[in-house]
Design an enzyme around this catalytic site. Structure first.
Site, PDB file in Angstrom:
ATOM      1  N   GLN A   5      11.067  -8.321   5.785  1.00  0.00           N
ATOM      2  CA  GLN A   5      10.535  -7.766   4.530  1.00  0.00           C
ATOM      3  C   GLN A   5      11.665  -7.038   3.797  1.00  0.00           C
ATOM      4  O   GLN A   5      12.242  -6.088   4.315  1.00  0.00           O
ATOM      5  CB  GLN A   5       9.380  -6.800   4.834  1.00  0.00           C
ATOM      6  N   TYR A  29       3.851   5.566   5.624  1.00  0.00           N
ATOM      7  CA  TYR A  29       3.231   5.787   4.311  1.00  0.00           C
ATOM      8  C   TYR A  29       2.170   6.893   4.385  1.00  0.00           C
ATOM      9  O   TYR A  29       1.137   6.742   5.048  1.00  0.00           O
ATOM     10  CB  TYR A  29       2.576   4.493   3.775  1.00  0.00           C
ATOM     11  N   ASP A  41      -0.097  -5.037   3.574  1.00  0.00           N
ATOM     12  CA  ASP A  41       1.079  -4.424   4.197  1.00  0.00           C
ATOM     13  C   ASP A  41       0.989  -2.903   4.132  1.00  0.00           C
ATOM     14  O   ASP A  41       0.759  -2.327   3.072  1.00  0.00           O
ATOM     15  CB  ASP A  41       2.348  -4.887   3.454  1.00  0.00           C
ATOM     16  N   THR A  81       0.816  -1.239   0.000  1.00  0.00           N
ATOM     17  CA  THR A  81       0.000   0.000   0.000  1.00  0.00           C
ATOM     18  C   THR A  81       0.836   1.270   0.000  1.00  0.00           C
ATOM     19  O   THR A  81       0.347   2.328   0.386  1.00  0.00           O
ATOM     20  CB  THR A  81      -0.950   0.037   1.219  1.00  0.00           C
TER      21      THR A  81
HETATM   22  P1  NAP Z   1       5.579  -3.042  -6.877  1.00  0.00           P
HETATM   23  O1  NAP Z   1       4.498  -3.728  -6.147  1.00  0.00           O
HETATM   24  O2  NAP Z   1       6.742  -3.822  -7.371  1.00  0.00           O
HETATM   25  O3  NAP Z   1       5.004  -2.246  -8.126  1.00  0.00           O
HETATM   26  C1  NAP Z   1       3.905  -1.380  -8.029  1.00  0.00           C
HETATM   27  C2  NAP Z   1       3.670  -0.789  -9.409  1.00  0.00           C
HETATM   28  O4  NAP Z   1       3.320  -1.837 -10.312  1.00  0.00           O
HETATM   29  C3  NAP Z   1       2.557   0.221  -9.459  1.00  0.00           C
HETATM   30  O5  NAP Z   1       2.957   1.244 -10.331  1.00  0.00           O
HETATM   31  C4  NAP Z   1       1.380  -0.558 -10.047  1.00  0.00           C
HETATM   32  O6  NAP Z   1       0.543   0.299 -10.777  1.00  0.00           O
HETATM   33  C5  NAP Z   1       2.089  -1.529 -10.947  1.00  0.00           C
HETATM   34  N1  NAP Z   1       1.341  -2.795 -11.108  1.00  0.00           N
HETATM   35  C6  NAP Z   1       0.738  -3.537 -10.152  1.00  0.00           C
HETATM   36  N2  NAP Z   1       0.178  -4.646 -10.671  1.00  0.00           N
HETATM   37  C7  NAP Z   1       0.432  -4.602 -12.004  1.00  0.00           C
HETATM   38  C8  NAP Z   1       0.084  -5.459 -13.089  1.00  0.00           C
HETATM   39  N3  NAP Z   1      -0.596  -6.576 -12.889  1.00  0.00           N
HETATM   40  N4  NAP Z   1       0.495  -5.108 -14.335  1.00  0.00           N
HETATM   41  C9  NAP Z   1       1.212  -3.970 -14.554  1.00  0.00           C
HETATM   42  N5  NAP Z   1       1.567  -3.117 -13.546  1.00  0.00           N
HETATM   43  C10 NAP Z   1       1.177  -3.439 -12.295  1.00  0.00           C
HETATM   44  O7  NAP Z   1       6.208  -1.821  -6.040  1.00  0.00           O
HETATM   45  P2  NAP Z   1       6.087  -1.231  -4.568  1.00  0.00           P
HETATM   46  O8  NAP Z   1       4.812  -0.546  -4.352  1.00  0.00           O
HETATM   47  O9  NAP Z   1       7.360  -0.496  -4.352  1.00  0.00           O
HETATM   48  O10 NAP Z   1       6.174  -2.508  -3.610  1.00  0.00           O
HETATM   49  C11 NAP Z   1       5.054  -3.185  -3.123  1.00  0.00           C
HETATM   50  C12 NAP Z   1       4.843  -2.926  -1.644  1.00  0.00           C
HETATM   51  O11 NAP Z   1       5.987  -3.284  -0.879  1.00  0.00           O
HETATM   52  C13 NAP Z   1       4.653  -1.451  -1.284  1.00  0.00           C
HETATM   53  O12 NAP Z   1       3.403  -0.959  -1.674  1.00  0.00           O
HETATM   54  C14 NAP Z   1       4.893  -1.496   0.202  1.00  0.00           C
HETATM   55  O13 NAP Z   1       3.764  -2.018   0.886  1.00  0.00           O
HETATM   56  C15 NAP Z   1       6.066  -2.466   0.274  1.00  0.00           C
HETATM   57  N6  NAP Z   1       7.380  -1.776   0.306  1.00  0.00           N
HETATM   58  C16 NAP Z   1       8.110  -1.860   1.439  1.00  0.00           C
HETATM   59  C17 NAP Z   1       9.328  -1.224   1.542  1.00  0.00           C
HETATM   60  C18 NAP Z   1      10.111  -1.358   2.810  1.00  0.00           C
HETATM   61  O14 NAP Z   1      11.073  -0.614   3.013  1.00  0.00           O
HETATM   62  N7  NAP Z   1       9.743  -2.277   3.667  1.00  0.00           N
HETATM   63  C19 NAP Z   1       9.847  -0.484   0.464  1.00  0.00           C
HETATM   64  C20 NAP Z   1       9.097  -0.434  -0.711  1.00  0.00           C
HETATM   65  C21 NAP Z   1       7.873  -1.082  -0.770  1.00  0.00           C
HETATM   66  P3  NAP Z   1      -1.032   0.459 -10.400  1.00  0.00           P
HETATM   67  O15 NAP Z   1      -1.081   0.934  -8.991  1.00  0.00           O
HETATM   68  O16 NAP Z   1      -1.519   1.436 -11.396  1.00  0.00           O
HETATM   69  O17 NAP Z   1      -1.650  -0.888 -10.566  1.00  0.00           O
END
Ligand code: NAP
Length: 253
Positions: A150, A39, A34, A3
């Site tokens: 994570q 955030y 998550d 999220t």
């Molecule tokens: P991600 O999940 O790798 O990628 C998200 C991106 O992919 C968004 O732009 C989304 O666009 C797109 N997307 C999602 N499903 C898709 C599909 N089926 N086809 C094409 N594009 C798609 O990146 P992230 O948000 O960085 O990572 C996921 C989660 O991990 C975060 O939201 C957060 O909860 C967690 N996180 C944790 C940390 C940490 O330090 N612990 C750091 C980074 C992230 P749309 O929204 O338009 O679908």
């Protein structure tokens, strides 16, 4: 479901669409959500709270405490803040968002254990911890188990394969793969054409399949678009064969 960047929409229509996307994911079985106090400065937790209202018991809520809040009293306060914003009485997985070498891990973990004893937290996890830091976190917990670490893991970033992944598997610490879709940028050529042709899956589905292939790894893709959420929800209906997993690994290395 991840999220990050959810909860700070530019319009009320966008907010509705973010909530609908999360609700649809829950309906389709993506029940691990998550979030983090960091955030949107609490806005993500508020929006998640709204999306899970009325179905708290069938959802697994993971949230995180920010590294400047790791002194004992700050952890307790941060947890209460998250519970309030999420509108729930317990957190399923409470994670330390990043390590903070300035604050003794024993002090943080003492607070975490108190939260477990008080029924406010079910499981304790960490995030962005190295092998050494994970070891220290586990040691600080004594007999209580460290549930998860994570970390970033995707076809675009495989650095945990140089030791952390194996370490976590051996210690039975779940790896929660963040940014599993490379933050939405998966370049062409990462997945061999013959694998793409063999499976009725999109690039994102193949990428999620690949990242969760190894034992003890779960992924938290983020999507604010219902269509993507629906696509991600069924990405593990069919699994890659070992041969095709190896072919993708080779092509993405
Ligand atoms: P991600 O999940 O790798 O990628 C998200 C991106 O992919 C968004 O732009 C989304 O666009 C797109 N997307 C999602 N499903 C898709 C599909 N089926 N086809 C094409 N594009 C798609 O990146 P992230 O948000 O960085 O990572 C996921 C989660 O991990 C975060 O939201 C957060 O909860 C967690 N996180 C944790 C940390 C940490 O330090 N612990 C750091 C980074 C992230 P749309 O929204 O338009 O679908």
């Amino acid at each position: 479901m991840g999220t990050w960047k959810i909860g700070t929409p530019r319009s009320s229509a966008e907010r509705t669409s973010q909530i609908e996307s999360l609700k649809r994911g829950l309906e389709l079985g993506m029940t691990l959500v998550d979030t983090a106090e960091f955030y949107g400065d609490g806005a993500s937790e508020r929006l998640v709270g709204e999306a899970i209202r009325g179905r708290r018991d069938s959802v697994f809520i993971a949230t995180k405490v920010w590294p400047t809040h790791l002194h004992h009293d700050d952890v307790i306060k941060a947890c209460d803040g998250s519970l309030e914003r999420l509108g729930i009485s317990y957190i399923d997985l409470y994670q330390i968002h990043w390590p903070n070498p300035q604050i003794p891990i024993r002090e943080t973990m003492r607070a975490m254990q108190e939260l477990v004893s008080a029924g406010k937290v079910r499981h304790i996890g960490v995030s962005n911890f190295s092998v050494e830091e994970t070891n220290a976190a586990q040691a600080a917990l004594g007999k209580s188990e460290l549930a998860s670490n994570q970390v970033e893991y995707s076809l675009m970033n495989r650095s945990i394969e140089s030791g952390l992944l194996e370490f976590c598997q051996r210690e039975r610490i779940t790896v929660i793969a963040y940014s599993p879709l490379g933050r939405g940028i998966l370049p062409d050529g990462l997945i061999p054409k013959f694998v793409q042709a063999k499976y009725k899956m999109t690039m994102a589905q193949l990428a999620l399949n690949w990242v969760t292939f190894k034992e003890g790894v779960v992924a938290i893709p983020k999507s604010a678009a219902k269509k993507h959420t629906e696509e991600n929800a069924v990405s593990l209906d069919q699994r890659l064969s070992l041969e095709d997993y190896d072919a993708i690994s080779k092509s993405a290395s």
